[in-house]
Design a protein around this motif. Structure first.
Motif, PDB file in Angstrom:
ATOM      1  N   LYS A  59       0.281  13.244   2.121  1.00 29.09           N
ATOM      2  CA  LYS A  59       1.316  12.691   1.244  1.00 29.09           C
ATOM      3  C   LYS A  59       1.482  11.178   1.431  1.00 29.09           C
ATOM      4  O   LYS A  59       1.507  10.439   0.455  1.00 29.09           O
ATOM      5  N   MET A  60       1.595  10.717   2.673  1.00 25.96           N
ATOM      6  CA  MET A  60       1.826   9.291   2.903  1.00 25.96           C
ATOM      7  C   MET A  60       0.611   8.467   2.482  1.00 25.96           C
ATOM      8  O   MET A  60       0.742   7.456   1.786  1.00 25.96           O
ATOM      9  N   PHE A  61      -0.570   8.900   2.862  1.00 29.10           N
ATOM     10  CA  PHE A  61      -1.790   8.179   2.499  1.00 29.10           C
ATOM     11  C   PHE A  61      -1.949   8.127   0.978  1.00 29.10           C
ATOM     12  O   PHE A  61      -2.258   7.085   0.414  1.00 29.10           O
ATOM     13  N   GLY A  62      -1.710   9.252   0.330  1.00 35.16           N
ATOM     14  CA  GLY A  62      -1.889   9.327  -1.126  1.00 35.16           C
ATOM     15  C   GLY A  62      -0.838   8.596  -1.928  1.00 35.16           C
ATOM     16  O   GLY A  62      -1.095   8.172  -3.050  1.00 35.16           O
ATOM     17  N   SER A  63       0.351   8.435  -1.368  1.00 33.81           N
ATOM     18  CA  SER A  63       1.435   7.823  -2.137  1.00 33.81           C
ATOM     19  C   SER A  63       1.661   6.352  -1.814  1.00 33.81           C
ATOM     20  O   SER A  63       2.445   5.689  -2.477  1.00 33.81           O
ATOM     21  N   THR A  64       0.993   5.821  -0.807  1.00 40.53           N
ATOM     22  CA  THR A  64       1.190   4.422  -0.433  1.00 40.53           C
ATOM     23  C   THR A  64       0.529   3.505  -1.457  1.00 40.53           C
ATOM     24  O   THR A  64      -0.633   3.681  -1.801  1.00 40.53           O
ATOM     25  N   GLY A 111       3.681  -9.462  -3.071  1.00 38.83           N
ATOM     26  CA  GLY A 111       5.081  -9.764  -2.799  1.00 38.83           C
ATOM     27  C   GLY A 111       5.599 -10.866  -3.703  1.00 38.83           C
ATOM     28  O   GLY A 111       4.927 -11.294  -4.646  1.00 38.83           O
ATOM     29  N   GLY A 112       6.761 -11.366  -3.387  1.00 34.93           N
ATOM     30  CA  GLY A 112       7.393 -12.388  -4.215  1.00 34.93           C
ATOM     31  C   GLY A 112       6.868 -13.789  -3.996  1.00 34.93           C
ATOM     32  O   GLY A 112       7.149 -14.687  -4.773  1.00 34.93           O
ATOM     33  N   SER A 113       6.098 -14.000  -2.942  1.00 32.70           N
ATOM     34  CA  SER A 113       5.545 -15.324  -2.682  1.00 32.70           C
ATOM     35  C   SER A 113       4.091 -15.182  -2.244  1.00 32.70           C
ATOM     36  O   SER A 113       3.656 -14.092  -1.865  1.00 32.70           O
ATOM     37  N   PRO A 114       3.325 -16.272  -2.315  1.00 34.03           N
ATOM     38  CA  PRO A 114       1.908 -16.185  -1.956  1.00 34.03           C
ATOM     39  C   PRO A 114       1.670 -15.606  -0.566  1.00 34.03           C
ATOM     40  O   PRO A 114       2.425 -15.861   0.368  1.00 34.03           O
ATOM     41  N   MET A 115       0.614 -14.813  -0.477  1.00 40.91           N
ATOM     42  CA  MET A 115       0.144 -14.209   0.766  1.00 40.91           C
ATOM     43  C   MET A 115       1.144 -13.232   1.383  1.00 40.91           C
ATOM     44  O   MET A 115       1.202 -13.068   2.593  1.00 40.91           O
ATOM     45  N   THR A 116       1.937 -12.594   0.543  1.00 42.38           N
ATOM     46  CA  THR A 116       2.825 -11.526   1.005  1.00 42.38           C
ATOM     47  C   THR A 116       2.554 -10.287   0.160  1.00 42.38           C
ATOM     48  O   THR A 116       2.206 -10.384  -1.017  1.00 42.38           O
ATOM     49  N   TRP A 117       2.701  -9.139   0.794  1.00 41.22           N
ATOM     50  CA  TRP A 117       2.506  -7.869   0.101  1.00 41.22           C
ATOM     51  C   TRP A 117       3.621  -6.917   0.471  1.00 41.22           C
ATOM     52  O   TRP A 117       4.183  -6.995   1.567  1.00 41.22           O
ATOM     53  N   ASN A 118       3.938  -6.031  -0.434  1.00 41.72           N
ATOM     54  CA  ASN A 118       4.910  -4.978  -0.206  1.00 41.72           C
ATOM     55  C   ASN A 118       4.200  -3.649  -0.309  1.00 41.72           C
ATOM     56  O   ASN A 118       3.270  -3.499  -1.109  1.00 41.72           O
ATOM     57  N   ALA A 119       4.639  -2.700   0.489  1.00 44.54           N
ATOM     58  CA  ALA A 119       4.054  -1.360   0.441  1.00 44.54           C
ATOM     59  C   ALA A 119       5.137  -0.364   0.068  1.00 44.54           C
ATOM     60  O   ALA A 119       6.215  -0.351   0.666  1.00 44.54           O
ATOM     61  N   LYS A 120       4.851   0.421  -0.929  1.00 43.47           N
ATOM     62  CA  LYS A 120       5.739   1.520  -1.308  1.00 43.47           C
ATOM     63  C   LYS A 120       5.129   2.772  -0.688  1.00 43.47           C
ATOM     64  O   LYS A 120       3.939   3.051  -0.869  1.00 43.47           O
ATOM     65  N   THR A 121       5.935   3.509   0.055  1.00 43.46           N
ATOM     66  CA  THR A 121       5.412   4.668   0.764  1.00 43.46           C
ATOM     67  C   THR A 121       6.508   5.711   0.934  1.00 43.46           C
ATOM     68  O   THR A 121       7.600   5.577   0.377  1.00 43.46           O
ATOM     69  N   THR A 122       6.243   6.701   1.737  1.00 42.29           N
ATOM     70  CA  THR A 122       7.216   7.759   2.007  1.00 42.29           C
ATOM     71  C   THR A 122       8.369   7.209   2.850  1.00 42.29           C
ATOM     72  O   THR A 122       8.261   6.146   3.453  1.00 42.29           O
ATOM     73  N   ASP A 123       9.455   7.951   2.910  1.00 42.95           N
ATOM     74  CA  ASP A 123      10.609   7.502   3.684  1.00 42.95           C
ATOM     75  C   ASP A 123      10.337   7.459   5.190  1.00 42.95           C
ATOM     76  O   ASP A 123      10.991   6.742   5.925  1.00 42.95           O
ATOM     77  N   TYR A 124       9.340   8.191   5.669  1.00 45.96           N
ATOM     78  CA  TYR A 124       9.042   8.185   7.106  1.00 45.96           C
ATOM     79  C   TYR A 124       7.941   7.190   7.485  1.00 45.96           C
ATOM     80  O   TYR A 124       7.673   6.984   8.664  1.00 45.96           O
ATOM     81  N   TRP A 176      -0.082   1.253  10.598  1.00 45.79           N
ATOM     82  CA  TRP A 176      -1.069   1.637   9.594  1.00 45.79           C
ATOM     83  C   TRP A 176      -1.173   0.626   8.461  1.00 45.79           C
ATOM     84  O   TRP A 176      -1.996   0.772   7.564  1.00 45.79           O
ATOM     85  N   LEU A 177      -0.353  -0.436   8.514  1.00 40.90           N
ATOM     86  CA  LEU A 177      -0.422  -1.515   7.534  1.00 40.90           C
ATOM     87  C   LEU A 177      -0.462  -2.846   8.271  1.00 40.90           C
ATOM     88  O   LEU A 177       0.231  -3.012   9.276  1.00 40.90           O
ATOM     89  N   GLY A 178      -1.234  -3.781   7.775  1.00 41.55           N
ATOM     90  CA  GLY A 178      -1.262  -5.105   8.376  1.00 41.55           C
ATOM     91  C   GLY A 178      -2.516  -5.882   8.012  1.00 41.55           C
ATOM     92  O   GLY A 178      -3.415  -5.372   7.362  1.00 41.55           O
TER      93      GLY A 178
END
Length: 132
Positions: free
Chosen positions: A65-70, A75-88, A104-106
């Motif tokens: 679930k987490m791997f498939g839904s991430t 992000g809002g500024s250069p060289m930034t990213w946001n990850a949408k994932t499970t609540d855990y 698991w992110l970086g």
């Protein structure tokens, strides 16, 4: 006699917008590869093994679930990213007093060079910075 010509092209002020989709793809692929190898994407060290007795499924992937839904988005500024994932997901990313961290992110050293290539292509719009 030795002649040298230095060409300094104008910097593309929209380099982030021009390269963000390619960079996001590289970051996403890098993190998914690190995940499948069960490694911290920043340090490239293997994740801590699970405590016994537990199942034999891959770490952080009991149901998929987490791997498939991430989803990684710019992000809002250069060289930034946001990850949408499970609540855990954040608990696994940062660890807790009762749970070991398995980041698991970086961004790590193995992804820097591919990112540099994309940025340099867009920041100067493909122009060489030095010609002799």
């Amino acid at each position: 006699m030795f002649k040298m010509k230095l060409t300094i092209p104008k910097v593309n002020s929209n380099w982030w917008k021009d390269s963000e989709s390619q960079l996001t793809k590289v970051v996403d692929e890098y993190n998914r590869k690190s995940w499948s190898e069960q490694r911290d994407p920043v340090t490239n060290k293997s994740w801590a093994p699970r405590k016994q007795p537990t199942g034999s499924w891959p770490l952080l992937n009991k149901t998929g679930k987490m791997f498939g839904s991430t989803a990684i988005k710019p992000g809002g500024s250069p060289m930034t990213w946001n990850a949408k994932t499970t609540d855990y997901g954040p608990f696994l990313q940062y660890g807790t007093s009762k749970m070991v961290q398995r980041r698991w992110l970086g961004i790590g050293p193995k992804v820097i060079r591919p990112m540099e290539k994309i940025i340099s292509k867009h920041i100067f719009k493909g122009h060489k910075t030095l010609s002799i």
